[in-house]
Design a protein around this motif. Structure first.
Motif, PDB file in Angstrom:
ATOM      1  N   GLY A 566      33.886  53.915  41.835  1.00  0.00           N
ATOM      2  CA  GLY A 566      35.203  53.457  41.420  1.00  0.00           C
ATOM      3  C   GLY A 566      36.192  53.304  42.549  1.00  0.00           C
ATOM      4  O   GLY A 566      37.389  53.105  42.299  1.00  0.00           O
ATOM      5  N   GLY A 576      41.687  52.533  43.968  1.00  0.00           N
ATOM      6  CA  GLY A 576      40.941  52.803  42.759  1.00  0.00           C
ATOM      7  C   GLY A 576      40.447  51.520  42.140  1.00  0.00           C
ATOM      8  O   GLY A 576      40.690  50.409  42.639  1.00  0.00           O
ATOM      9  N   ALA A 577      39.765  51.668  40.997  1.00  0.00           N
ATOM     10  CA  ALA A 577      39.164  50.503  40.345  1.00  0.00           C
ATOM     11  C   ALA A 577      40.200  49.473  39.932  1.00  0.00           C
ATOM     12  O   ALA A 577      39.924  48.276  39.886  1.00  0.00           O
ATOM     13  CB  ALA A 577      38.360  50.962  39.124  1.00  0.00           C
TER      14      ALA A 577
END
Length: 773
Positions: A566, A576-577
């Motif tokens: 992620g 982050g994702a």
């Protein structure tokens, strides 16, 4: 002593027109080339060379040379501490000739002195007693039983035999020709130069302009009798290469003198010595025959290609491979019979030059395609479109072409480009052949248009272990993410430093990328040749960056307590994702650096069958087409190239401006061979070792070029790239030759085309032999 380090903040990722960090320095004259190398206490080395193409050395007397004030060393073959042998593929060439000399200009002795003129005067006092021997200078005689033997094992370097399809094919339309290509020089503007510095550990550090640091190191170690850790090479500024720096020149000689004198030794060739000091493009004599249906569809081909390799092997075997395996052009042939030979003679050694065997063959197969077009009444573009390979077709070695092969589209694109306007009734002299020489006012001038389409393998072939090594480091310096790229890949003017920066920026998201000088402290990157560095070293840099990114994200995952899957890295941030910033790179690395070294290979190639030449010999093919427009004074034989337009598939243009620059340069080099460039060798003697007599296209000779760049990605290559540097040199020359033939109406079976060929005052080719091997 100066080395070059590229550390550019200029933005530029894959597909951008990134500015080259060495560009401004080269334009302003501030760039440090190998000839600019300097050490305060250095001495100068010079080479004494043979005046004979073939002779036995009875005796060498260096007594007088040693008496010259300022001389610190005089060396002969007896002073070579290791093996007196080197060679790019076979160690068949002496560092200094001991018993025999096999070509004019072969090194015989070395002198070191406190001034280059002193060294030259001392070299002139070396007395060499030669017994002149018969010389083999006609390659067509090399395999005759009574021919002088250049080496004890005979005069054959390689015979490539290729057979496919019907062994006795017939066709209703048959065309044939004999063709000859002269010896071309790479003519790089920076002559050979290097600086060898003796080291405290008893070894030596060599700074030299070259194309392949590690293969140079291997050969130098052999001659010095030293292990690789004591022979360290660093790339000096390269003033052009084109294949002429693949073989050794000053390398061993400078190291020998440095180790003998205990002082740094600089060696720099003048232009005349440069002509003797590096390999040239192989001269070729060829016989081709094509059979076709009445509509022009090809049925079979027969070809005999003979390449004059000169006195030593160099890369002749590989050039023979290309001339044979790719020697019929990008066309479909149900049946083929090709024999390609490379032979030894007592002429200057020949080896790598841009296009590498395909250039010579292209002149013959493209001329014959025009003959076939005329024989069946088909347009020269249409005959090529009708027979051109497509993706999924098999080459003459049986290999499936598994990526784009846009032969028909390339031809159509150049055919559709606007033609230059016709000459007006009262043209400006500057627009005519002969220009302000006032040789014509247009009355004897005829215009011609010619086409050519060719292809070239990319990378090393026939089972060679082709790889590159890259070391990439990522760290935070002064609050900024910095990527450092280290490879041994030689930047020879093609823009490789910029490409490495673009790849690192793309893969790591950083803006500041440092490319440290290439040297042997990192693993081999292979040669800067075969249009391979963006593919192979680019692949290695990409893989090393990916490894660095993975290592950083693994650290971040541990620190953040999140799964690696992620996370993403974007320069100095870990994301982050959803693209949110989770941490800074400095938070993850602190004062540490992440460094990864990767050895990267493309998919394997395979040796061809020795009896049939069948096999998957190549990793990739690159295609290009040219249209040339020329004006020819048919009374005086003068030629003006009016336009030289091209289309080329490059897979993916990493740096589009650099791609166009490569196409421009390659096109000019092919045009030069078609019209003016030839090392004239008579009875083994070079007659024109200067830029006064070896003619090169100048800015006044090179015409406007319309360039169409296609980007059909190769699914097997990093970013889909396809080699760029060599194809334009292969297809430009045959297009120019075709245009001259169209203008003057003569077959013109030799290049470079000279005025007497156009006017018919001399034969256009050496008469063919009936007793070929």
């Amino acid at each position: 002593m100066t080395t070059t380090q590229a550390a550019a903040r200029t933005t530029g990722r894959i597909g951008d027109n990134a500015q080259r960090p060495d560009g401004t320095l080269k334009v302003t004259g501030e760039f440090a080339y190998a000839s600019d190398l300097w050490h305060d206490d250095m001495v100068w080395g010079v080479t004494l060379r043979s005046p004979h193409p073939h002779a036995r050395i009875r005796r060498i007397d260096v007594t007088e040379a040693l008496t010259v004030p300022g001389v610190s060393a005089v060396l002969t073959a007896d002073d070579v501490p290791g093996e007196n042998a080197f060679g790019l593929e076979h160690a068949d060439q002496p560092v200094l000739a001991g018993e025999f000399v096999r070509y004019e200009g072969e090194p015989v002795a070395l002198v070191a002195a406190d001034h280059p003129e002193t060294a030259r005067r001392a070299a002139g006092r070396i007395r060499v007693d030669y017994e002149v021997l018969p010389a083999l200078t006609d390659a067509r005689r090399a395999l005759d039983d009574d021919a002088p033997q250049v080496h004890p094992g005979g005069n054959l370097v390689r015979h490539l035999r290729l057979r496919r399809g019907d062994p006795a094919p017939t066709a209703p339309v048959v065309v044939s020709l004999d063709f000859e290509v002269g010896m071309q020089d790479q003519a790089f503007l920076g002559p050979e130069s290097g600086l060898a510095v003796p080291a405290e550990d008893g070894g030596v550090d060599l700074y030299v302009a070259t194309q392949w640091l590690h293969v140079d190191q291997r050969q130098v170690c052999l001659a010095l009798g030293m292990p690789p850790e004591k022979v360290r090479l660093t790339l000096a500024g390269v003033g052009g290469a084109f294949g002429g720096r693949e073989d050794l020149s000053v390398h061993v000689h400078a190291c020998l003198l440095a180790l003998r004198t205990g002082r740094p030794v600089k060696m720099s060739y003048g232009r005349e010595e440069s002509f003797y000091g590096h390999v040239h493009r192989h001269p070729a004599t060829m016989t081709y025959e094509f059979g076709a249906e009445r509509d022009g569809t090809l049925v079979y081909a027969r070809a005999h290609v003979l390449l004059d390799g000169g006195a030593y092997a160099s890369s002749t075997a590989a050039v023979v491979g290309n001339a044979g395996l790719l020697g019929l052009g990008p066309y479909r042939f149900p049946s083929v019979a090709v024999d390609a030979f490379g032979v030894f003679t007592h002429n200057p050694p020949c080896g790598a030059m841009r296009g590498f065997g395909c250039v010579q063959a292209a002149f013959a197969h493209e001329a014959l395609m025009d003959e076939l077009a005329a024989a069946v009444g088909v347009d020269p573009v249409e005959i090529r479109r009708r027979n051109g390979v497509q993706e999924g077709d098999r080459t003459i070695t049986g290999q499936v072409i598994d990526s784009a092969a846009p032969v028909a589209e390339l031809l159509q694109r150049v055919a559709d480009l606007p033609l230059p306007p016709p000459l007006p009734g009262h043209p400006d002299l500057r627009d005519l052949p002969g220009a302000v020489g006032n040789t014509t006012h247009g009355e004897g001038v005829r215009r011609g248009v010619g086409y050519s389409v060719t292809y070239k393998n990319v990378g090393f072939s026939e089972g060679f272990d082709d790889y590159s090594t890259a070391r990439v480091r990522l760290q935070v310096t002064g609050g900024e993410a910095v990527a450092t790229v280290h490879t041994a890949a030689a930047e020879v003017g093609q823009g490789l430093v910029t490409v490495q920066q673009q790849i690192a920026r793309t893969e790591l998201g950083v803006e500041r990328v440092v490319v440290v000088p290439a040297d042997t402290a990192v693993g081999s990157a292979g040669s800067t040749s075969a249009s391979r560095q963006t593919y192979v070293t680019g692949g290695a840099v990409k893989a090393a960056c990916e490894a660095v990114r993975t290592a950083v994200l693994q650290r971040a995952a541990v620190a953040l307590g999140r799964p690696v899957a992620g996370l993403a890295l974007d320069g100095d941030k870990v994301l982050g994702a959803g693209g949110e910033v989770l941490a800074g790179l400095a938070d993850v690395l602190g004062d540490d650096a992440v460094e990864e070294t990767v050895e990267w290979r493309h998919r394997p190639t395979h040796a061809v069958d020795p009896e049939t030449g069948q096999g998957d010999a190549h990793v990739q093919f690159a295609f290009s087409a040219h249209r040339a427009v020329v004006d020819v004074d048919v009374e005086l034989g003068l030629v003006k190239v009016v336009a030289l337009d091209t289309a080329q598939d490059v897979g993916k243009a990493i740096n589009p401006d650099a791609v166009v620059g490569q196409i421009h340069g390659g096109s000019a080099q092919g045009m030069g061979l078609a019209l003016m460039e030839e090392v004239v060798v008579t009875d083994g003697h070079v007659r024109n070792p200067s830029f006064t007599d070896y003619l090169l296209p100048t800015i006044l000779d090179v015409p406007p070029m319309q360039v169409q760049v296609l980007e059909y990605a190769d699914p097997h290559a990093p970013y889909g790239v396809r080699g760029v540097g060599e194809p334009p040199t292969i297809s430009s020359g045959p297009a120019v030759a075709a245009a001259v033939r169209a203008a003057c109406g003569k077959p013109l079976r030799r290049v470079p085309i000279r005025p007497e060929h156009v006017t018919g005052t001399q034969p256009t080719a050496i008469p063919p032999r009936s007793d070929r091997p």
